[in-house]
Structures are given as structure tokens and as C-alpha cells.
Scaffold this active site. Structure first.
Site, PDB file in Angstrom:
ATOM      1  N   LYS A 144     -38.280 -47.278  43.639  1.00  0.00           N
ATOM      2  CA  LYS A 144     -38.057 -45.944  43.105  1.00  0.00           C
ATOM      3  C   LYS A 144     -39.090 -45.031  43.758  1.00  0.00           C
ATOM      4  O   LYS A 144     -40.285 -45.317  43.715  1.00  0.00           O
ATOM      5  CB  LYS A 144     -38.235 -45.946  41.592  1.00  0.00           C
ATOM      6  CG  LYS A 144     -37.820 -44.655  40.915  1.00  0.00           C
ATOM      7  CD  LYS A 144     -37.592 -44.940  39.440  1.00  0.00           C
ATOM      8  CE  LYS A 144     -37.762 -43.715  38.587  1.00  0.00           C
ATOM      9  NZ  LYS A 144     -37.646 -44.030  37.157  1.00  0.00           N
ATOM     10  N   LEU A 201     -29.551 -46.471  45.173  1.00  0.00           N
ATOM     11  CA  LEU A 201     -28.987 -47.022  43.926  1.00  0.00           C
ATOM     12  C   LEU A 201     -28.644 -45.911  42.936  1.00  0.00           C
ATOM     13  O   LEU A 201     -27.897 -46.103  41.996  1.00  0.00           O
ATOM     14  CB  LEU A 201     -29.989 -47.998  43.298  1.00  0.00           C
ATOM     15  CG  LEU A 201     -30.250 -49.259  44.119  1.00  0.00           C
ATOM     16  CD1 LEU A 201     -31.404 -50.041  43.539  1.00  0.00           C
ATOM     17  CD2 LEU A 201     -28.993 -50.111  44.195  1.00  0.00           C
ATOM     18  N   ASP A 208     -37.081 -44.493  23.533  1.00  0.00           N
ATOM     19  CA  ASP A 208     -36.011 -43.819  24.292  1.00  0.00           C
ATOM     20  C   ASP A 208     -34.879 -44.802  24.590  1.00  0.00           C
ATOM     21  O   ASP A 208     -34.357 -44.851  25.698  1.00  0.00           O
ATOM     22  CB  ASP A 208     -36.604 -43.253  25.588  1.00  0.00           C
ATOM     23  CG  ASP A 208     -35.664 -42.233  26.225  1.00  0.00           C
ATOM     24  OD1 ASP A 208     -35.849 -41.904  27.420  1.00  0.00           O
ATOM     25  OD2 ASP A 208     -34.714 -41.795  25.543  1.00  0.00           O
TER      26      ASP A 208
END
Ligand SMILES: Nc1ncnc2c1ncn2[C@@H]1O[C@H](COP(=O)(O)OP(=O)(O)OP(=O)(O)O)[C@@H](O)[C@H]1O
Ligand SMILES: O=C(O)c1cc(-c2cccc(F)c2)nc2ccccc12
Ligand SMILES: [Mg+2]
Length: 273
Positions: free
Chosen positions: A43, A20, A137
Site C-alpha cells: 500500500k 489492487l 470501524d
């Protein structure tokens, strides 16, 4: 395992699909849990890289925070596991990928689309701040879009429990940081209000308000002096909301619940009920 305990997963429980994308420390893959057929994103991070970059603690905090969050606009972290060399995070799959790529392709969003995303962000931040978590963030790179067009806040690598002071040196773009963070002062959840203002501006204009290609110092000066020029191509209502979020003083920034009631949001986003 009982329902309360998370199952101990291993990578052979999953069929890995297309990559991805590659991030700084991890690569994400489309994946299917074999027994249930459940689609997710996995991930994969290298323990050696995490050690070298001294970010194990940050990763544990990211995982600890994100695994306990349940909100439609916050990317789910279903679980994690590790083997000898790697850490694997089992994440909700956001089929439309990164918001910043979609924004880059379009240049900027129409006001109704931008308002819809900002309302979703605001709802997610109300939930986060309610749990005394500040994201710190917020930027298009850390927002993903699901198949049905729902915005998902991802990357909790910088999130902390409020209030706090920053110990880690800032890296990457300053564009989204509020004055109190670029000045290294203590800060609280009002930092996310500032970033929401920067995000609203960037969704409508296509670039962040204090961007200065001559470098960090120039951007720093523009942020610290709130050198804000709102182009007249955007509506007065949108300009008003941006100006109420991009206030130097954290306590003067419009609160999240008032963002949801702002005329610009009310004009474009019907009440869900
Ligand atoms: N859950 C997901 N669904 C769809 N795409 C994803 C997902 N997670 C990651 N991706 C894609 O993979 C890329 C890399 O993942 P990610 O951004 O999490 O890694 P990273 O950039 O190393 O993290 P960070 O931004 O904290 O450095 C992302 O930019 C995104 O395009
Ligand atoms: O070998 C380990 O036990 C290990 C575990 C974890 C870890 C454990 C839970 C959650 C999380 F996010 C990370 N992170 C690491 C990072 C670098 C080197 C080793 C490890
Ligand atoms: Mg990323």
C-alpha cells in the site's frame, strides 16, 4: 539484520504487479519480494497527502497496532518503509479482495456462510480485545477475503487502545456506529459488539439495519433509538443473536465468548477441534 530487527526494505526490493484498488489516501498493489519470491500487497501513501489531511498520527498508530497483531483473521502488516515522498506498507495479500464487493454481488449470504464469517470475526475480536485493542470501524469495506476464503480484518486506521473517548470527527457512514459513539460519549470495546450485530444483519439482509437514505440525522435517530426491524426472512436463531448484540446499553450486549456458543453459530459452524 538479526531476526528480531525488521530488515530495512526499499521499493526496488519488490516487483510491483496489478493495482489492487485505490483507497482514500493510498493505492494498493500486488507485489513480489524479488529475492524470496514472497507474494504480498504493498500500500503506497503520499507523505504530502498525509500531511495535508493531518493523518500521520493515525497512520503511525494503525501501523504500530497492526504490525504487532498475529491472528489468522487479522490482515498481517509485515513491515513498512518510506522514501522521500512515499510511505509503503507491506501487507498480507487477500486474493479474493473486499468483502463488501462479494456481498454486493451476491445480495446477501446464506446463513451458513454468514455464520462462518461471524465466527471468524468473533475469534479475531476476542484476540483484539484480549490485547485491549478496539477496532471501532468494523464494516464490510474493511474486511478482506483470502484465497482460501478466510475473512481478514484490515484497516486499523480507527483502532485504539481501550477505553477511550473520540477526538476525531466522524466521517463516512454512521451505519455501523453504536449509540454511545454517535452521541459522542466515552466508549469501550463493546462498540465492536454493536458493529458485529450490524455486520450479522447486513450479511443476512444485504443492507445495514439503521440505514436511512434521508440522511445522517435520520440514521442517527434510528441508531440512538435502536429502531431495529428484523425481517422474518432470517432464521429465529439469527434474529436472536442480532437482537442480543444490538442493545443500547453497552454492558447488556452479549459477550464475545457467548456469541461463539450461540445456537445460530453452533448450528452452522462445527467446533474446529
Ligand atoms: N492486502 C490486500 N489484499 C488485497 N486487496 C487489497 C489489500 N489492501 C488493499 N486492497 C485493495 O485496495 C483497496 C484500497 O486499499 P485500502 O482500503 O487499504 O485503502 P484505503 O481505502 O485508502 O484505506 P481506508 O479504507 O482506511 O481509507 C481496497 O479497497 C482493496 O480492494
Ligand atoms: O518522513 C517521515 O519520517 C514520515 C514517516 C511516517 C511514518 C513513519 C513510520 C510509520 C508510519 F506509518 C509513518 N509518516 C510520515 C507522514 C507524513 C510525512 C512524513 C512521514
Ligand atoms: Mg479501504
Amino acid at each position: 539484520e538479526t531476526s528480531s530487527q525488521q530488515k530495512a526494505w526499499k521499493i526496488t526490493d519488490f516487483d510491483l504487479g496489478k493495482p489492487l484498488g485505490k483507497g482514500k489516501f493510498g493505492s494498493a498493489y500486488l507485489a513480489r519480494e524479488i529475492v524470496s519470491g514472497f507474494i504480498c500487497a504493498i500500500k503506497v501513501l503520499n507523505k504530502s497527502e498525509l500531511r495535508e489531511n493531518k493523518i500521520e498520527k493515525q497512520l503511525r498508530r494503525e501501523v504500530e497496532i497492526q504490525s504487532h497483531l498475529r491472528h489468522p483473521n487479522i490482515l498481517r502488516l509485515y513491515g513498512y518503509f518510506h522514501d522521500e515522498k512515499k510511505i509503503y506498507l507491506i501487507l498480507e495479500f487477500a486474493a479474493q479482495g473486499e468483502m463488501y464487493k462479494i456481498l454486493q454481488a451476491k445480495g446477501c449470504f446464506q446463513e451458513s456462510e454468514a455464520a462462518s464469517y461471524i465466527a471468524q470475526m468473533t475469534n479475531a475480536l476476542i484476540y483484539l480485545h484480549g490485547k485491549h485493542v478496539i477496532h471501532r470501524d468494523i464494516k464490510p469495506e474493511n474486511l478482506l477475503l483470502s484465497a482460501d476464503g478466510r475473512l481478514k480484518i484490515a484497516d486499523f486506521g480507527w483502532s485504539v487502545h481501550a477505553p477511550t473517548s473520540r477526538r476525531k470527527t466522524l466521517c463516512g457512514t454512521l451505519d455501523y456506529l453504536p449509540p454511545e459513539m454517535v452521541e459522542g460519549k466515552d466508549h469501550n470495546n463493546a462498540v465492536d459488539l454493536w458493529s458485529l450485530g450490524v455486520l450479522t444483519f447486513e450479511f443476512l439482509v444485504g443492507s445495514p439495519p439503521f440505514e436511512d437514505f434521508s440522511g445522517h440525522d435520520a440514521t442517527y435517530r434510528r441508531i440512538a433509538s435502536v429502531d431495529l426491524k428484523i425481517p422474518d426472512t432470517i432464521s429465529p436463531e439469527a434474529a436472536d443473536l442480532i437482537a442480543r448484540l444490538l442493545k443500547y446499553s453497552p454492558s447488556k450486549r452479549i459477550p464475545l465468548v457467548e456469541v461463539l456458543n450461540h445456537p445460530w453459530i453452533r448450528k452452522h459452524v462445527p467446533d474446529p477441534y
